[in-house]
Design a protein around this motif. Sequence first.
Motif, PDB file in Angstrom:
ATOM      1  N   ASP A  53       0.574  -1.183  -0.261  1.00 38.99           N
ATOM      2  CA  ASP A  53      -0.102   0.287   0.430  1.00 38.99           C
ATOM      3  C   ASP A  53       1.120   1.100   0.123  1.00 38.99           C
ATOM      4  N   VAL A  54       0.271   2.244  -0.517  1.00 38.77           N
ATOM      5  CA  VAL A  54       1.174   3.600  -0.416  1.00 38.77           C
ATOM      6  C   VAL A  54      -0.270   4.363  -0.290  1.00 38.77           C
ATOM      7  N   LEU A  55      -0.204   5.123   1.388  1.00 41.80           N
ATOM      8  CA  LEU A  55      -0.797   5.257   2.099  1.00 41.80           C
ATOM      9  C   LEU A  55      -0.838   6.558   2.130  1.00 41.80           C
ATOM     10  N   VAL A  56      -1.239   7.621   2.458  1.00 44.48           N
ATOM     11  CA  VAL A  56      -1.645   9.265   2.509  1.00 44.48           C
ATOM     12  C   VAL A  56      -3.021   9.648   3.856  1.00 44.48           C
ATOM     13  N   ILE A  57      -2.035  10.403   4.724  1.00 45.78           N
ATOM     14  CA  ILE A  57      -2.551  10.292   5.612  1.00 45.78           C
ATOM     15  C   ILE A  57      -2.748  11.796   6.077  1.00 45.78           C
ATOM     16  N   SER A  58      -4.075  12.796   6.478  1.00 40.83           N
ATOM     17  CA  SER A  58      -3.882  14.364   6.475  1.00 40.83           C
ATOM     18  C   SER A  58      -4.282  14.135   7.688  1.00 40.83           C
ATOM     19  N   GLY A  59      -3.855  14.861   8.579  1.00 44.38           N
ATOM     20  CA  GLY A  59      -4.228  15.768  10.096  1.00 44.38           C
ATOM     21  C   GLY A  59      -2.714  14.661  10.719  1.00 44.38           C
ATOM     22  N   ALA A  60      -1.576  14.509   9.599  1.00 42.78           N
ATOM     23  CA  ALA A  60      -0.552  13.491   9.985  1.00 42.78           C
ATOM     24  C   ALA A  60       0.835  13.379  11.234  1.00 42.78           C
ATOM     25  N   LEU A  91       1.414  15.371  -4.576  1.00 45.31           N
ATOM     26  CA  LEU A  91       1.054  14.003  -4.940  1.00 45.31           C
ATOM     27  C   LEU A  91       1.449  12.869  -5.896  1.00 45.31           C
ATOM     28  N   LYS A  92       0.722  13.431  -6.756  1.00 47.64           N
ATOM     29  CA  LYS A  92       1.666  13.033  -8.069  1.00 47.64           C
ATOM     30  C   LYS A  92       2.626  11.963  -8.412  1.00 47.64           C
ATOM     31  N   GLU A  93       3.645  13.686  -7.833  1.00 40.27           N
ATOM     32  CA  GLU A  93       5.235  13.446  -8.065  1.00 40.27           C
ATOM     33  C   GLU A  93       5.702  12.358  -6.980  1.00 40.27           C
ATOM     34  N   LEU A  94       5.112  12.565  -5.638  1.00 43.71           N
ATOM     35  CA  LEU A  94       5.409  11.466  -4.817  1.00 43.71           C
ATOM     36  C   LEU A  94       5.509  10.289  -5.327  1.00 43.71           C
ATOM     37  N   ILE A  98      -1.298   6.277  -5.625  1.00 49.63           N
ATOM     38  CA  ILE A  98      -2.016   5.996  -4.094  1.00 49.63           C
ATOM     39  C   ILE A  98      -3.043   5.167  -3.898  1.00 49.63           C
ATOM     40  N   THR A  99      -2.717   4.445  -2.592  1.00 50.23           N
ATOM     41  CA  THR A  99      -3.997   3.377  -2.611  1.00 50.23           C
ATOM     42  C   THR A  99      -4.643   3.266  -1.431  1.00 50.23           C
ATOM     43  N   GLN A 100      -4.258   3.971  -0.578  1.00 49.74           N
ATOM     44  CA  GLN A 100      -5.566   4.098   1.295  1.00 49.74           C
ATOM     45  C   GLN A 100      -5.125   5.427   0.670  1.00 49.74           C
ATOM     46  N   TYR A 101      -5.898   6.386   1.778  1.00 51.73           N
ATOM     47  CA  TYR A 101      -5.773   7.565   2.473  1.00 51.73           C
ATOM     48  C   TYR A 101      -7.234   7.347   3.258  1.00 51.73           C
ATOM     49  N   THR A 117      -8.617  16.328   0.492  1.00 53.98           N
ATOM     50  CA  THR A 117      -9.660  14.936   0.044  1.00 53.98           C
ATOM     51  C   THR A 117      -9.347  15.156  -0.705  1.00 53.98           C
ATOM     52  N   ASP A 118     -10.620  16.823  -1.344  1.00 52.21           N
ATOM     53  CA  ASP A 118     -10.679  17.003  -3.130  1.00 52.21           C
ATOM     54  C   ASP A 118      -9.995  16.482  -3.929  1.00 52.21           C
ATOM     55  N   ALA A 119      -8.122  16.813  -3.523  1.00 53.53           N
ATOM     56  CA  ALA A 119      -6.981  16.387  -4.387  1.00 53.53           C
ATOM     57  C   ALA A 119      -6.842  15.026  -4.639  1.00 53.53           C
ATOM     58  N   ILE A 120      -7.660  14.489  -3.219  1.00 52.84           N
ATOM     59  CA  ILE A 120      -7.042  12.314  -3.181  1.00 52.84           C
ATOM     60  C   ILE A 120      -8.271  11.544  -4.055  1.00 52.84           C
ATOM     61  N   PHE A 121      -9.174  12.477  -3.838  1.00 51.73           N
ATOM     62  CA  PHE A 121     -10.379  11.755  -5.023  1.00 51.73           C
ATOM     63  C   PHE A 121     -10.580  12.069  -6.321  1.00 51.73           C
ATOM     64  N   ASP A 122      -9.538  13.450  -6.386  1.00 52.58           N
ATOM     65  CA  ASP A 122      -9.506  13.061  -8.198  1.00 52.58           C
ATOM     66  C   ASP A 122      -8.104  11.922  -8.680  1.00 52.58           C
ATOM     67  N   ILE A 123      -7.440  11.699  -7.933  1.00 53.53           N
ATOM     68  CA  ILE A 123      -6.262  10.817  -8.891  1.00 53.53           C
ATOM     69  C   ILE A 123      -5.983   9.331  -7.454  1.00 53.53           C
ATOM     70  N   ILE A 124      -7.069   9.191  -6.919  1.00 53.37           N
ATOM     71  CA  ILE A 124      -6.541   7.557  -5.887  1.00 53.37           C
ATOM     72  C   ILE A 124      -6.606   6.759  -6.879  1.00 53.37           C
ATOM     73  N   GLU A 125      -5.579   6.198  -6.781  1.00 56.77           N
ATOM     74  CA  GLU A 125      -6.473   4.432  -7.705  1.00 56.77           C
ATOM     75  C   GLU A 125      -7.650   3.588  -7.915  1.00 56.77           C
ATOM     76  N   ARG A 126      -8.108   2.500  -8.876  1.00 53.17           N
ATOM     77  CA  ARG A 126      -9.072   2.088  -8.540  1.00 53.17           C
ATOM     78  C   ARG A 126      -8.958   1.114  -7.557  1.00 53.17           C
ATOM     79  N   HIS A 127     -10.340   0.925  -6.764  1.00 57.99           N
ATOM     80  CA  HIS A 127     -10.313  -0.025  -5.868  1.00 57.99           C
ATOM     81  C   HIS A 127      -9.871   0.571  -4.696  1.00 57.99           C
TER      82      HIS A 127
END
Length: 359
Positions: A162-169, A228-231, A236-239, A248-258
């Motif tokens: 998994d490639v995980l992104v966490i907000s409020g990290a 996020l795309k650069e990194l 991204i597989t989990q948020y 959260t808006d940004a993640i919704f646009d680019i997060i992987e399928r499933h």
Amino acid sequence: MSTQLKNEEFVLFTRPSGQSDIKSAWKLQSCLMPIITKDNEFILETLFVSVDPYLSSGLKKSALGGAINSIGSIQISGLVARVIESRNPNIPVDTIVTGRMEWKRFILANGTEPRFRIVQKPTDKNTIYNKIGFSTAVGVLGMPSQTSYYGILSVANTQPSDVLVISGAAGAVGTIAGQIAKKIRGAKMVIGIAGGKKKCDCIVNELGFDAAIDYKEYNTKDKMVNRLKELTPSGITQYFDNTGGFVTDAIFDIIERHSKIIICGQISTYNNSEEDLSKSNIYPNYLAKTIYRGLSILGFVCSDFIHRNEEEFFKDMPNWLEQGIIKFHETIIDGFENLPRAYEMLFTGENIGKIVVKV
Ligand SMILES: NC(=O)C1=CN([C@@H]2O[C@H](COP(=O)(O)OP(=O)(O)OC[C@H]3O[C@@H](n4cnc5c(N)ncnc54)[C@H](OP(=O)(O)O)[C@@H]3O)[C@@H](O)[C@H]2O)C=CC1
Ligand SMILES: CCCCCC(=O)/C=C/[C@@H]1[C@@H](C/C=C\CCCC(=O)O)[C@@H](O)C[C@H]1O
């Protein structure tokens, strides 16, 4: 009971209408010292009080979860206290306890309070709390950390792929969630989103996140998408969402399928005016975006897990702390009278790790 001791409490004074007046929500007032009148009762001296983002819900006219606090009611949250007088054979003087209790310097209790737990018995001074402090009973050994634990291990079920992104990290939940994902579950990559360079440096250099993004620098949805795309060249597989908002808006646009989107919190919305519906937390296209990409949105509340598996947490987390695998930060604010200010700091981002008030 000594008559010199003076008691004080915080009552809800007014419902804040927005972020600017949250500090004036409560009023500090004198109150009577508690007196034991029944068997099993004991008197507590408050040592540490936890302020948490969810308290915002009870201050509103319509709570998101839990009860609405009535004006004049004494505020309740997690706290840590020492028994100073007791008529309870199981909870003698000098026992350290935690539970959801009233914001008072001295409290009458009987052990049936919500989430009541003995932290340390007077006969057992050789506990982890003597090494890392009793404040951790509402932090890394308490509710916020349990949220991270169950959130990553049970809800996200993060895997090495998994490639995980966490907000409020850089907060209480985020710091621990990121470390569990990286160090316990071996996630391929963990990226934390936090406000400011100091927080970003901390989560990467001290806590072992792979990367961090300062959302105050990358301060629009488009800038966040590009960073996020650069990194994450493989996607991204989990948020794990603690904040909502444009991140959260940004993640919704680019997060992987499933992929999985775990909704732990939405702090960016908690102080929105209840009158201003245009600011309510509704993004209609979120749901539509889940369809073709087969996204799962998983909301959770830690209380659902705490009751079921508390022993697992209290076995694992002290071990991880003793071994130095999981590290933690606290922001300790001195003075009972500073509770409202400490609560405000959650929303101005002045804390790193768990914020606790030392009475
Ligand atoms: N589902 C559950 O069971 C639980 C959920 N939670 C949720 O987890 C989240 C984190 O809680 P906790 O760890 O206790 O708090 P934190 O220790 O993370 O403190 C709050 C942090 O949120 C960030 N923040 C505040 N306002 C905003 C904003 N407008 N936009 C973006 N970030 C903001 C600030 O960090 P920065 O400087 O980075 O902006 C601040 O330091 C909350 O949403 C909370 O409701 C907590 C416990 C249980
Ligand atoms: C403003 C909503 C915040 C939601 C996320 C959050 O921070 C949740 C924290 C919970 C909190 C739940 C609050 C109300 C539910 C009442 C039921 C209960 O179990 O108390 C509090 O319970 C601690 C965290 O579980």
